[in-house]
Design a protein around this motif. Structure first.
Motif: not given
Length: 259
Positions: A48-51, A54-56, A111-116
């Motif tokens: 998935p994109l979030d994984v 995370a790998i990157s 909120g910044y952590l989700n929208g940075y």
């Protein structure tokens, strides 16, 4: 080779470069099951994109390279220097042609952590301009916590965006945006897994931040007290005039030194 095949070869190769790094260990760091991760390495399933992100972040290799380049042809050092392994933020300017410095308020910190990396979210942040800051992308973050004396909750750090961890300088202070929040620390050293940082407050011991947890890095440029400058409101014209006057005075001094 397909994109999925390139990705599976790359993440297997990267894991094998780390001594004793098993599938179980890397899966734990990525917060996925070992079975799921094993399917990513064999190319049976796309992460998935979030994984993938995370790998990157864990390997400090851009998603572009993970998906399109056979990394087995490069050493770890050469990999970091590849052109597509850099992330550059656009520099926006205001009506006067000065850099827009977005302000992240205390109440929007999480909120910044989700929208940075969301242009719409960043575009809705209030901003200021400091005419003496040029040649880079800047952003203002709230200070706070016992580890940041002599700053208080009315202080904002203005940081310059760091495109690559290779640009970090020992002894300099940086604002690390991590998955857990904001961390203002002095850079000490790094390895392929993380960076060692220290506190300005000697009461606290140095510790390591894993690259997998780092979202952004900003080099400290200056600090500003919002109570003095009213940062949460448009910057008054007299303040702008003061900075412009200061900028002109600095330029006059520089020109005189060249003669």
């Amino acid at each position: 080779m397909s994109t999925l095949s390139i990705l599976s070869d790359n993440i297997l190769y990267l894991r094998m470069q780390i001594p004793k790094m098993t599938q179980e260990k890397i899966a734990e760091k990525l917060v996925v099951s070992r079975d799921s991760y094993a399917k990513y390495e064999t190319g049976k399933t796309a992460p998935p994109l979030d994984v993938l992100l995370a790998i990157s972040r864990y390997y400090q290799v851009s998603t572009d390279l993970l998906l399109t380049v056979d990394l087995r042809k490069y050493s770890r050092e050469d990999m970091i220097e590849l052109p597509n392994n850099r992330s550059v933020l656009p520099i926006l300017v205001d009506e006067a042609g000065e850099n827009k410095i977005e302000i992240v308020p205390h109440k929007a910190s999480m909120g910044y952590l989700n929208g940075y990396n969301d242009p719409e979210y960043i575009g809705n942040l209030q901003y200021m301009s400091l005419p003496f800051l040029h040649n880079g992308k800047y952003r203002a973050f709230p200070a706070g916590g016992d580890s940041m004396p002599p700053y208080n909750d009315s202080t904002y750090f203005v940081g310059k965006y760091v495109e690559s961890r290779n640009d970090l300088k020992k002894g300099k202070s940086y604002f690390f945006v991590t998955r857990e929040g904001f961390v203002y620390k002095r850079y000490t050293d790094q390895n392929q897994y993380g960076t060692l940082v220290s506190f300005d407050n000697s009461f606290y011991d140095p510790y390591e931040i894993e690259w997998a947890d780092v979202l952004e890095i900003w080099e400290y440029e200056c600090s500003i007290n919002k109570d003095d400058l009213g940062l949460l409101n448009p910057v008054p014209m007299e303040i702008q005039s003061m900075f412009l006057s200061l900028k002109n005075d600095i330029q006059i001094v520089k020109d005189s030194l060249k003669k």
